[in-house]
Design a protein around this motif. Structure first.
Motif, short mmCIF file in Angstrom:
data_model
loop_
_atom_site.label_atom_id
_atom_site.label_comp_id
_atom_site.label_asym_id
_atom_site.label_seq_id
_atom_site.Cartn_x
_atom_site.Cartn_y
_atom_site.Cartn_z
N CYS A 191 13.54 -46.34 1.25
CA CYS A 191 14.63 -45.79 0.45
C CYS A 191 15.49 -44.82 1.25
CB CYS A 191 14.08 -45.10 -0.79
SG CYS A 191 13.08 -43.66 -0.44
N SER A 192 15.07 -44.45 2.43
CA SER A 192 15.75 -43.51 3.33
C SER A 192 15.93 -42.12 2.75
CB SER A 192 17.10 -44.08 3.80
OG SER A 192 18.03 -44.10 2.73
N CYS A 193 15.06 -41.75 1.83
CA CYS A 193 15.07 -40.40 1.24
C CYS A 193 13.84 -39.65 1.73
CB CYS A 193 15.02 -40.48 -0.28
SG CYS A 193 16.42 -41.33 -1.00
N GLY A 194 13.82 -38.37 1.48
CA GLY A 194 12.64 -37.59 1.80
C GLY A 194 11.56 -37.81 0.76
N CYS A 195 10.34 -37.44 1.07
CA CYS A 195 9.22 -37.67 0.15
C CYS A 195 9.05 -36.55 -0.87
CB CYS A 195 7.92 -37.82 0.94
SG CYS A 195 7.79 -39.41 1.77
N SER A 196 9.81 -35.50 -0.79
CA SER A 196 9.58 -34.36 -1.67
C SER A 196 9.78 -34.68 -3.14
CB SER A 196 10.48 -33.19 -1.27
OG SER A 196 11.84 -33.57 -1.43
N ALA A 197 10.73 -35.54 -3.48
CA ALA A 197 10.98 -35.86 -4.88
C ALA A 197 10.66 -37.31 -5.20
CB ALA A 197 12.44 -35.58 -5.22
N CYS A 198 9.87 -37.94 -4.36
CA CYS A 198 9.60 -39.36 -4.51
C CYS A 198 8.37 -39.58 -5.39
CB CYS A 198 9.38 -40.00 -3.14
SG CYS A 198 9.09 -41.77 -3.22
N GLY A 243 6.85 -42.37 -5.68
CA GLY A 243 5.99 -43.32 -4.99
C GLY A 243 5.47 -42.79 -3.67
N CYS A 244 5.47 -41.50 -3.49
CA CYS A 244 5.08 -40.89 -2.22
C CYS A 244 3.65 -41.23 -1.85
CB CYS A 244 5.27 -39.39 -2.29
SG CYS A 244 4.98 -38.55 -0.74
N SER A 245 2.79 -41.43 -2.83
CA SER A 245 1.39 -41.70 -2.52
C SER A 245 1.20 -43.07 -1.88
CB SER A 245 0.55 -41.62 -3.79
OG SER A 245 1.00 -42.57 -4.73
N SER A 246 2.21 -43.94 -1.96
CA SER A 246 2.09 -45.26 -1.37
C SER A 246 2.52 -45.29 0.09
CB SER A 246 2.90 -46.27 -2.17
OG SER A 246 4.27 -45.98 -2.08
N CYS A 247 3.03 -44.20 0.61
CA CYS A 247 3.42 -44.13 2.02
C CYS A 247 2.19 -44.09 2.90
CB CYS A 247 4.26 -42.87 2.29
SG CYS A 247 5.84 -42.87 1.46
N ALA A 248 2.37 -44.39 4.16
CA ALA A 248 1.27 -44.30 5.13
C ALA A 248 0.80 -42.86 5.23
CB ALA A 248 1.73 -44.82 6.48
N SER A 249 -0.47 -42.65 5.41
CA SER A 249 -1.02 -41.30 5.41
C SER A 249 -0.49 -40.46 6.56
CB SER A 249 -2.55 -41.34 5.45
OG SER A 249 -2.97 -41.98 6.63
N SER A 250 -0.28 -41.05 7.73
CA SER A 250 0.24 -40.27 8.86
C SER A 250 1.69 -39.88 8.63
CB SER A 250 0.11 -41.06 10.16
OG SER A 250 0.88 -42.23 10.08
N LYS A 251 2.46 -40.78 8.05
CA LYS A 251 3.85 -40.48 7.76
C LYS A 251 3.94 -39.44 6.65
CE LYS A 251 8.06 -42.52 6.07
NZ LYS A 251 8.64 -43.61 5.35
N LYS A 252 3.06 -39.56 5.65
CA LYS A 252 3.08 -38.67 4.51
C LYS A 252 2.77 -37.25 4.95
CE LYS A 252 -0.02 -39.38 1.39
NZ LYS A 252 -0.82 -39.83 0.25
N SER A 253 1.77 -37.09 5.80
CA SER A 253 1.38 -35.75 6.21
C SER A 253 2.44 -35.12 7.10
CB SER A 253 0.04 -35.79 6.95
OG SER A 253 0.16 -36.54 8.13
N SER A 254 3.11 -35.91 7.92
CA SER A 254 4.13 -35.34 8.80
C SER A 254 5.39 -34.98 8.02
CB SER A 254 4.47 -36.30 9.93
OG SER A 254 5.07 -37.46 9.41
N SER A 255 5.78 -35.81 7.05
CA SER A 255 7.01 -35.52 6.32
C SER A 255 6.79 -34.40 5.30
CB SER A 255 7.54 -36.77 5.61
OG SER A 255 6.66 -37.17 4.60
N HIS A 256 5.61 -34.33 4.70
CA HIS A 256 5.35 -33.27 3.75
C HIS A 256 5.20 -31.92 4.45
CE1 HIS A 256 5.09 -35.34 -0.03
NE2 HIS A 256 4.39 -36.32 0.55
N SER A 257 4.58 -31.90 5.59
CA SER A 257 4.38 -30.63 6.28
C SER A 257 5.69 -30.12 6.86
CB SER A 257 3.33 -30.77 7.38
OG SER A 257 3.79 -31.70 8.35
#
Length: 58
Positions: free
Chosen positions: A32-39, A41-55
């Motif tokens: 979706c080319s958006c950030g994960c902060s308001a997504c 479906g964020c839990s469906s992202c890859a764990s490495s991507k999720k941890s880097s974008s959230h941090s």
């Protein structure tokens, strides 16, 4: 004959979309080319991507 031609064109279009989505996923790009902060479906992202974008957004 026309039905076969239209079907082949649609098949090529859908196939190219799927291929581009797979390539984007392998490159680590978000669908979706958006950030994960308001997504929602964020839990469906890859764990490495999720941890880097959230941090990086905190």
């Amino acid at each position: 004959m026309g039905t076969v031609l239209v079907s082949l064109i649609l098949l090529l279009a859908v196939g190219s979309v799927v291929i581009s989505m797979v390539k984007a996923k392998k490159a680590g790009k978000s669908s979706c080319s958006c950030g994960c902060s308001a997504c929602s479906g964020c839990s469906s992202c890859a764990s490495s991507k999720k941890s880097s974008s959230h941090s990086s957004q905190k």
